[in-house]
Design an enzyme around this catalytic site. Structure first.
Site, PDB file in Angstrom:
ATOM      1  N   GLY A   9       0.823  -1.220   0.000  1.00  0.00           N
ATOM      2  CA  GLY A   9       0.000   0.000   0.000  1.00  0.00           C
ATOM      3  C   GLY A   9       0.850   1.259   0.000  1.00  0.00           C
ATOM      4  N   ILE A  10       2.069   1.162  -0.552  1.00  0.00           N
ATOM      5  CA  ILE A  10       2.998   2.310  -0.506  1.00  0.00           C
ATOM      6  C   ILE A  10       2.518   3.484  -1.354  1.00  0.00           C
ATOM      7  CG2 ILE A  10       4.492   1.540  -2.427  1.00  0.00           C
ATOM      8  CD1 ILE A  10       6.901   2.479  -0.662  1.00  0.00           C
ATOM      9  N   THR A  11       1.635   3.228  -2.326  1.00  0.00           N
ATOM     10  CA  THR A  11       1.148   4.324  -3.182  1.00  0.00           C
ATOM     11  C   THR A  11       0.020   5.115  -2.524  1.00  0.00           C
ATOM     12  OG1 THR A  11      -0.374   2.797  -4.277  1.00  0.00           O
ATOM     13  CG2 THR A  11       1.753   3.164  -5.361  1.00  0.00           C
ATOM     14  N   ALA A  87      -1.861  -2.214   2.580  1.00  0.00           N
ATOM     15  CA  ALA A  87      -2.701  -2.389   1.385  1.00  0.00           C
ATOM     16  C   ALA A  87      -4.111  -2.786   1.794  1.00  0.00           C
ATOM     17  CB  ALA A  87      -2.107  -3.438   0.467  1.00  0.00           C
ATOM     18  N   GLN A  89      -8.568  -2.405   0.238  1.00  0.00           N
ATOM     19  CA  GLN A  89      -9.651  -1.628  -0.367  1.00  0.00           C
ATOM     20  C   GLN A  89     -10.169  -0.852   0.840  1.00  0.00           C
ATOM     21  OE1 GLN A  89     -12.176   0.394  -1.161  1.00  0.00           O
ATOM     22  NE2 GLN A  89     -13.589  -1.156  -0.376  1.00  0.00           N
ATOM     23  N   SER A  90      -9.808   0.419   0.930  1.00  0.00           N
ATOM     24  CA  SER A  90      -9.956   1.134   2.203  1.00  0.00           C
ATOM     25  C   SER A  90     -11.184   2.021   2.272  1.00  0.00           C
ATOM     26  CB  SER A  90      -8.701   1.978   2.459  1.00  0.00           C
ATOM     27  OG  SER A  90      -8.697   3.109   1.605  1.00  0.00           O
ATOM     28  N   SER A 131      -8.331  -0.703  12.056  1.00  0.00           N
ATOM     29  CA  SER A 131      -9.141   0.503  11.896  1.00  0.00           C
ATOM     30  C   SER A 131     -10.166   0.667  13.010  1.00  0.00           C
ATOM     31  CB  SER A 131      -9.880   0.415  10.561  1.00  0.00           C
ATOM     32  OG  SER A 131     -10.912   1.370  10.494  1.00  0.00           O
ATOM     33  N   GLU A 133     -13.005   1.604  12.463  1.00  0.00           N
ATOM     34  CA  GLU A 133     -14.273   1.102  11.903  1.00  0.00           C
ATOM     35  C   GLU A 133     -14.659  -0.222  12.550  1.00  0.00           C
ATOM     36  OE1 GLU A 133     -16.059   3.797   9.923  1.00  0.00           O
ATOM     37  OE2 GLU A 133     -16.751   1.820   9.364  1.00  0.00           O
ATOM     38  N   TYR A 155     -16.081  -3.784   4.862  1.00  0.00           N
ATOM     39  CA  TYR A 155     -14.700  -3.338   5.132  1.00  0.00           C
ATOM     40  C   TYR A 155     -14.325  -3.642   6.586  1.00  0.00           C
ATOM     41  CZ  TYR A 155     -10.988  -0.015   6.395  1.00  0.00           C
ATOM     42  OH  TYR A 155      -9.832   0.557   6.887  1.00  0.00           O
ATOM     43  N   ARG A 190      -4.831  12.778   1.159  1.00  0.00           N
ATOM     44  CA  ARG A 190      -5.977  11.902   1.357  1.00  0.00           C
ATOM     45  C   ARG A 190      -6.688  11.687   0.021  1.00  0.00           C
ATOM     46  NH1 ARG A 190      -8.374   7.825   4.201  1.00  0.00           N
ATOM     47  NH2 ARG A 190      -9.695   8.630   5.875  1.00  0.00           N
TER      48      ARG A 190
END
Ligand code: NAP
Ligand code: G4F
Length: 337
Positions: A9-11, A87, A89-90, A131, A133, A155, A190
């Site tokens: 998830g570095i991007t 990484a 799907q956030s 998270s 969440e 999620y 963000r």
């Protein structure tokens, strides 16, 4: 000897700040990047360029978290001392429409990382991006490491799976694996689909005359919003602890989405009520109504504390989005200081 870190998830928002933070600490940083049809490395391009003839501080490896072979291969090739599994799907809203892809990367992807670590013959310290969440229909306020999980979205269910698997691999195989239970954290990097950035970008575009309205969903939900660069420091601090553990990272303050909106508009001298429209279609089938975290355990263990408050965060994000559309923020008295 410099240490080596691998970031999945570095991007993303956090991955880019964490990569900068670790490079500054002298780490060799590697990142997993998936193949996309459009450019996806905008947040880290500055770390992928040669500097004064020296090799770039960050090296990327093509891989997808849903592919256990790729994850295993990259871990074996890089031989990291630390892995940060960011990484996912956030997007919570998207997860209702895409539960299976969300589970594949956010839940099973984490398991693939754990299995790859279990297969190594050298010690690795692992950070798993958990998270707030996961607290969902909160059972107590504020939420801490001992608050039960009550997830309210695909999620959040996927993150609960990843959390428990991380604890299980720590207990069963002695892996130094820590869960960070991070509350919402934001920045000018963000993603534009998250409410904070959607609002600050919308305000900037309204000021620049590019649009006249901003459409949002539920304005009454409350979140504990902090500043992302401070949160990635906590990820690293967790992995420096002699014993792996789980930590909440939060500001301890909660604000309604409507307060974020009102503050962002007022910073440029506008009343939000003249610009914001709401659309029921942007509401989620189930909502997390209110989150507020208790980060005292992290403060006691490694001295972590938030430094940027709610108002300062809205301010820095509005200013950054104004600059992006070519407007000088200093013309607004509230943004001049
Ligand atoms: P983000 O900006 O959405 O970044 C997500 C990253 O995951 C991106 O680099 C994305 O790559 C990558 N990714 C998605 N699917 C992948 C796949 N199948 N294979 C490989 N990489 C994949 O998220 P963030 O805000 O930086 O958050 C980082 C982590 O913390 C996430 O796990 C998130 O769920 C968690 N978290 C975030 C917050 C928050 O408030 N920001 C709070 C708690 C937890 P692409 O660039 O190719 O899309
Ligand atoms: O910005 P959001 O999409 O963030 P959410 O759902 O809190 O999730 C973020 O924080 C989590 C940590 O608690 C992370 F785990 C997760 O990966 C992500 O980074 O929505 C915040 C609130 C929600 O209540 C949503 O219903 O804003 C409300 N909202 C109102 N209008 C909106 C909108 N959210 C979005 N994305 N877009 C809207 O137009």
């Amino acid at each position: 000897m410099s240490r080596t870190a691998l970031i999945t998830g570095i991007t993303g928002q956090d991955g880019s700040y964490l990569a900068e933070f670790l490079v500054a600490k002298g780490y060799r940083v590697h990142g997993v990047v998936r193949r996309t049809s459009v450019h996806s490395t905008g947040r880290i391009d500055h770390l992928l360029r040669e500097r004064d003839g020296a090799i770039p501080p960050v090296e990327t490896h093509i891989g997808d978290l849903t592919d256990p072979f790729a994850v295993h291969r990259i871990v074996q090739r890089v031989r990291p001392d630390e892995i940060y599994n960011l990484a996912a799907q956030s997007h919570v809203g998207v997860s209702f429409e895409a539960p299976l892809p969300t589970a594949s990367v956010t839940a099973l992807g984490a398991l693939h990382v754990l299995e790859a670590v279990r297969a190594t013959d050298w010690p690795i310290r692992l950070y798993q991006a958990g998270s707030s969440e996961m607290f969902g229909t909160v059972r107590e306020t504020p939420q801490s490491e001992t608050t039960p999980f009550a997830p309210r979205s695909p999620y959040a269910v996927a993150k609960v799976f990843a959390h428990h698997m991380t604890v299980h691999y720590r207990d069963a195989y002695g892996i130094h694996a820590s869960n960070g239970i991070l509350f919402n954290h934001e920045s000018p990097r963000r993603g534009e689909q998250f409410v904070t950035r959607k609002v600050t970008k919308g305000v900037a575009e309204i000021v620049a005359g590019r649009r006249s309205t901003l459409t949002l969903g539920n304005l009454t939900a409350r979140r504990d919003w902090g500043y992302a660069p401070e949160y990635v420091e906590a990820m690293w601090q967790m992995l420096q602890q002699p014993v792996a553990d789980d930590f909440v990272i939060a500001t301890g303050e909660t604000h309604a989405v409507e307060e974020w909106v009102a503050t962002a508009f007022s910073l440029v001298g506008l009343d939000w009520r003249g610009f914001v429209v709401t659309d029921e279609r942007l509401r989620r089938p189930t909502e997390v109504d209110s989150l507020r975290g208790d980060a005292r355990k992290a403060e006691a263990a490694f001295g972590w504390r938030p430094r940027t408050g709610f108002h300062g965060l809205v301010k820095l994000m509005v200013a950054a989005d104004l600059r992006r559309v070519g407007v000088d923020p200093s013309q607004f008295p509230e943004l001049a200081s």
